[in-house]
Design a protein around this motif. Structure first.
Motif, PDB file in Angstrom:
ATOM      1  N   ASP A  86       0.742  -1.540  -0.131  1.00 29.16           N
ATOM      2  CA  ASP A  86       0.592  -0.261   0.151  1.00 29.16           C
ATOM      3  C   ASP A  86       0.703   1.826  -0.307  1.00 29.16           C
ATOM      4  OD1 ASP A  86      -1.965  -1.500   0.630  1.00 29.16           O
ATOM      5  OD2 ASP A  86      -2.925  -1.171   1.964  1.00 29.16           O
ATOM      6  N   PHE A  87       2.000   1.588   0.596  1.00 29.98           N
ATOM      7  CA  PHE A  87       2.742   2.904   0.831  1.00 29.98           C
ATOM      8  C   PHE A  87       3.208   2.877  -0.801  1.00 29.98           C
ATOM      9  CE2 PHE A  87       3.048   1.033   4.998  1.00 29.98           C
ATOM     10  CZ  PHE A  87       2.882   1.430   5.782  1.00 29.98           C
ATOM     11  N   PHE A  88       3.417   2.184  -1.878  1.00 28.93           N
ATOM     12  CA  PHE A  88       4.137   2.382  -2.687  1.00 28.93           C
ATOM     13  C   PHE A  88       3.239   2.203  -3.917  1.00 28.93           C
ATOM     14  CE2 PHE A  88       7.057  -0.377  -0.017  1.00 28.93           C
ATOM     15  CZ  PHE A  88       7.688   0.643   0.187  1.00 28.93           C
ATOM     16  N   THR A  89       1.836   1.843  -3.527  1.00 26.35           N
ATOM     17  CA  THR A  89       1.223   2.070  -5.180  1.00 26.35           C
ATOM     18  C   THR A  89       1.274   2.999  -6.153  1.00 26.35           C
ATOM     19  OG1 THR A  89      -0.075  -0.538  -4.790  1.00 26.35           O
ATOM     20  CG2 THR A  89      -1.188   1.052  -6.132  1.00 26.35           C
ATOM     21  N   ASP A 145      -5.177   2.439 -12.937  1.00 25.15           N
ATOM     22  CA  ASP A 145      -7.023   3.102 -11.619  1.00 25.15           C
ATOM     23  C   ASP A 145      -7.542   2.336 -11.597  1.00 25.15           C
ATOM     24  OD1 ASP A 145      -6.642   5.708 -12.875  1.00 25.15           O
ATOM     25  OD2 ASP A 145      -7.705   5.831 -14.836  1.00 25.15           O
ATOM     26  N   SER A 146      -7.525   0.738 -11.710  1.00 19.13           N
ATOM     27  CA  SER A 146      -7.504  -0.326 -10.695  1.00 19.13           C
ATOM     28  C   SER A 146      -7.392  -0.606  -9.086  1.00 19.13           C
ATOM     29  CB  SER A 146      -7.832  -1.389 -11.134  1.00 19.13           C
ATOM     30  OG  SER A 146      -6.631  -1.999 -11.911  1.00 19.13           O
ATOM     31  N   MET A 147      -5.724  -0.365  -9.794  1.00 16.53           N
ATOM     32  CA  MET A 147      -4.636  -0.226  -8.284  1.00 16.53           C
ATOM     33  C   MET A 147      -4.965   0.703  -6.930  1.00 16.53           C
ATOM     34  SD  MET A 147      -1.984  -1.969 -10.701  1.00 16.53           S
ATOM     35  CE  MET A 147      -0.666  -2.012  -9.313  1.00 16.53           C
ATOM     36  N   ILE A 148      -5.486   1.883  -8.176  1.00 17.86           N
ATOM     37  CA  ILE A 148      -5.556   2.720  -6.904  1.00 17.86           C
ATOM     38  C   ILE A 148      -7.257   2.579  -6.027  1.00 17.86           C
ATOM     39  CG2 ILE A 148      -6.527   5.059  -6.904  1.00 17.86           C
ATOM     40  CD1 ILE A 148      -2.706   4.915  -6.528  1.00 17.86           C
ATOM     41  N   ALA A 149      -7.481   2.206  -6.965  1.00 17.48           N
ATOM     42  CA  ALA A 149      -9.364   2.480  -6.591  1.00 17.48           C
ATOM     43  C   ALA A 149      -9.761   0.880  -5.948  1.00 17.48           C
ATOM     44  CB  ALA A 149     -10.399   1.935  -8.113  1.00 17.48           C
ATOM     45  N   GLU A 150      -8.769  -0.105  -6.500  1.00 18.60           N
ATOM     46  CA  GLU A 150      -9.199  -0.821  -5.174  1.00 18.60           C
ATOM     47  C   GLU A 150      -8.583  -0.579  -3.698  1.00 18.60           C
ATOM     48  OE1 GLU A 150      -7.305  -4.306  -2.316  1.00 18.60           O
ATOM     49  OE2 GLU A 150      -6.038  -3.052  -3.677  1.00 18.60           O
ATOM     50  N   LEU A 151      -7.137   0.303  -3.630  1.00 11.87           N
ATOM     51  CA  LEU A 151      -6.539   0.818  -2.655  1.00 11.87           C
ATOM     52  C   LEU A 151      -7.809   1.245  -2.144  1.00 11.87           C
ATOM     53  CD1 LEU A 151      -3.887   0.782  -0.832  1.00 11.87           C
ATOM     54  CD2 LEU A 151      -3.295   2.336  -2.467  1.00 11.87           C
ATOM     55  N   THR A 152      -6.855   2.789  -2.631  1.00  9.34           N
ATOM     56  CA  THR A 152      -8.777   3.665  -1.853  1.00  9.34           C
ATOM     57  C   THR A 152     -10.326   2.726  -1.370  1.00  9.34           C
ATOM     58  OG1 THR A 152      -7.688   5.305  -3.192  1.00  9.34           O
ATOM     59  CG2 THR A 152     -10.021   5.746  -1.771  1.00  9.34           C
ATOM     60  N   LYS A 153     -10.684   1.725  -2.045  1.00 10.68           N
ATOM     61  CA  LYS A 153     -12.112   1.333  -1.435  1.00 10.68           C
ATOM     62  C   LYS A 153     -11.626   0.142  -0.584  1.00 10.68           C
ATOM     63  CE  LYS A 153     -15.714  -2.420  -2.340  1.00 10.68           C
ATOM     64  NZ  LYS A 153     -15.938  -2.844  -3.706  1.00 10.68           N
ATOM     65  N   ARG A 154     -10.774  -0.377  -0.814  1.00 12.80           N
ATOM     66  CA  ARG A 154     -10.123  -0.579   1.343  1.00 12.80           C
ATOM     67  C   ARG A 154      -9.530  -0.050   1.958  1.00 12.80           C
ATOM     68  NH1 ARG A 154      -5.299  -2.727   1.563  1.00 12.80           N
ATOM     69  NH2 ARG A 154      -4.360  -2.791  -0.525  1.00 12.80           N
ATOM     70  N   ASN A 155      -8.582   0.898   2.021  1.00 19.28           N
ATOM     71  CA  ASN A 155      -8.721   2.145   3.321  1.00 19.28           C
ATOM     72  C   ASN A 155      -9.864   3.042   3.350  1.00 19.28           C
ATOM     73  OD1 ASN A 155      -5.634   0.741   3.413  1.00 19.28           O
ATOM     74  ND2 ASN A 155      -4.935   2.365   1.730  1.00 19.28           N
ATOM     75  N   ARG A 156     -10.478   3.370   2.907  1.00 16.61           N
ATOM     76  CA  ARG A 156     -12.094   4.601   3.308  1.00 16.61           C
ATOM     77  C   ARG A 156     -12.616   3.522   3.487  1.00 16.61           C
ATOM     78  NH1 ARG A 156      -7.718   6.401   3.344  1.00 16.61           N
ATOM     79  NH2 ARG A 156      -8.048   6.220   5.039  1.00 16.61           N
ATOM     80  N   ARG A 157     -12.738   2.254   3.387  1.00 15.88           N
ATOM     81  CA  ARG A 157     -14.085   1.432   4.103  1.00 15.88           C
ATOM     82  C   ARG A 157     -14.444   1.642   5.202  1.00 15.88           C
ATOM     83  NH1 ARG A 157     -12.545  -4.909   3.442  1.00 15.88           N
ATOM     84  NH2 ARG A 157     -12.738  -3.877   0.975  1.00 15.88           N
TER      85      ARG A 157
END
Length: 479
Positions: free
Chosen positions: A134-137, A467-479
């Motif tokens: 997550d730190f590097f994506t 975009d999909s990598m960032i979207a997955e990351l954002t969805k998980r971290n802002r859940r």
């Protein structure tokens, strides 16, 4: 994070479909799913009919070229009509697009669990804070393929090992150990403490034993200790970077000693006097010229600090912070120290720093001195990855031409770090760490944000995948 101011202690459709489906069904990280597929198709990658901005010292912009990548290296740059020479390759249509080296951010602070605990005074939260990837994506998604971490810890070296081994997708990490004086600004564990010349020499020896090739000097190191650190580092072929210590004490010239190679903020010069002294800019430039000292400007970081102090509510509207792991998001938004300084006095002082920085950096560049591009990402309010593009625009607003700005984040960064044999230019034999842009950034620097694809070690990631990598990351971290 509170040390700044005195007031603060295009792939074919079938190829892309395979990758995307693999990500969706995998239980592991997006990169792990991507890598398992990419390994089977990346042997030869051809980018057809693309414009090339090689960033070599004498290399002119090239149009209508075929760029051939085998494994992780560029093996050919040919006229576009030669693309038929590689009939079995994976092919990318680069028509209308521009290929250039991956970007380097020459001033970052990479997060880790122990750093969070030291900064907040709390034990590491039960959720483990973040998946390492997550730190590097955000860096990868923004084309940042090399970073210079200026407060490195043992964890940072571990992160570098994970990336270089291929277990994590991230930028190349160059590490610097930070040394501060008595009563350090940042906690012990992030900083090393050197309260005497003997301490300073030992700190350098310790850093070398731990594998560091750079040390960063912080603001409370006294002059005798600074001199000892620089002398010890020179004898051990370790380069010294950092702040100009003892702000406001009238000692600026004394710190420009052989071996002090890089000042990492323009604001360090602004803060040599109680009020930034525009008239002193020529003298500051001559100090750096005479000592061969380069500069990382971090203009955009100062502008963000002013923005946050002027309007703390702006943090909640920042989309570039949304992908941060929960506890780090809280550090940037809920516990931001610059929001806590939302008062007229601090805003006025922050404004004076911003007003000094542009003419200083312009004068530094016009004198032919090296300006490297860095964002101070990781400081509260400065978003990893995204902030480097803010810095590109801030440097353009300061009056630097776009080619100079890009050089500071590609070839010149690689040369300064001693890795120009491996990366930093688009040339035969160089590592395939590349960014494919929709439009030419030499014409308009904002075009660095228009990323069509990122290529890391020959692995091709198009915009939809990023975009999909960032979207997955954002969805998980802002859940």
């Amino acid at each position: 994070s509170t040390r700044r101011f005195p007031a603060l202690v295009d792939q074919p459709m079938s190829f892309h479909f395979i990758i995307l489906v693999s990500i969706l069904i995998a239980a592991a990280s997006p990169f792990q799913a991507f890598a398992s597929v990419a390994e089977r198709v990346r042997a030869t990658l051809v980018i057809d009919n693309v414009g090339v901005i090689p960033m070599t010292e004498s290399g002119a912009t090239l149009t209508e070229r075929t760029v051939v990548i085998e494994d992780d290296r560029i093996v050919a740059i040919l006229p576009a009509d030669r693309s038929r020479d590689y009939p079995g390759a994976t092919r990318i249509d680069g028509s209308g697009k521009w290929l250039l080296p991956g970007f380097s951010d020459m001033h970052v602070h990479l997060g880790n669990d122990r750093m969070l605990r030291l900064l907040t005074g709390r034990e590491t939260p039960a959720d483990g804070t973040a998946i390492l990837q997550d730190f590097f994506t955000p860096y990868i998604a923004n084309g940042v393929l090399q970073v210079f971490d200026l407060a490195s810890m043992a964890e940072t070296i571990g992160q570098r090992v994970e990336i270089e081994s291929g277990r994590i997708l991230g930028p190349h990490i160059v590490t610097a150990a930070m040394i501060d004086g008595e009563n350090p600004i940042l906690p012990f564990g992030i900083s090393r403490i050197a309260a005497s010349p003997g301490d300073g020499r030992q700190a350098v020896r310790d850093a070398q034993a731990e594998g560091y090739r750079y040390v960063k000097i912080y603001g409370r190191v006294d002059l005798p200790t600074f001199t000892a650190i620089v002398d010890e580092a020179r004898s051990r072929n370790i380069r010294v970077v950092g702040h100009i210590p003892q702000r406001g004490q009238g000692m600026t010239a004394s710190f420009f000693q052989p071996g002090y190679d890089l000042v990492v903020h323009a604001e360090e010069f602004a803060q040599q006097t109680k009020v930034p002294d525009m008239a002193a800019i020529p003298a500051y430039v001559e100090m750096a010229r005479g000592n061969g000292t380069a500069l990382v400007a971090t203009l955009s970081a100062n502008k963000r600090i002013l923005e946050i102090a002027s309007d703390p509510t702006s943090l909640k509207a920042r989309t570039d912070l949304l992908s941060l792991p929960p506890e780090f998001y809280s550090l940037h938004v809920d516990l931001n120290p610059y929001a806590a300084q939302s008062n007229e006095s601090f805003v006025g002082y922050a404004s004076s720093i911003v007003n000094f920085n542009d003419p200083f950096v312009r004068a530094f560049s016009e004198a032919g001195l090296t300006v490297l591009t860095g964002s101070d990402a990781g400081v509260p309010g400065i978003a990893p990855g995204y902030s480097l593009h803010d810095e590109f625009q801030a440097l353009a607003q300061a009056g630097l031409d776009n080619r100079t700005i890009l050089e500071g984040s590609t070839r010149l960064a690689a040369e300064w770090l001693g890795v120009d044999h491996d990366r930093g230019t688009v040339a035969i034999g160089m590592r395939a760490d590349l960014v494919l842009l929709e439009d030419n950034p030499i014409i308009e620097i904002a075009n660095t944000r228009k990323i069509a694809a990122v290529i890391r070690d020959g692995k091709y990631m198009d915009r939809a995948l990023l975009d999909s990598m960032i979207a997955e990351l954002t969805k998980r971290n802002r859940r």
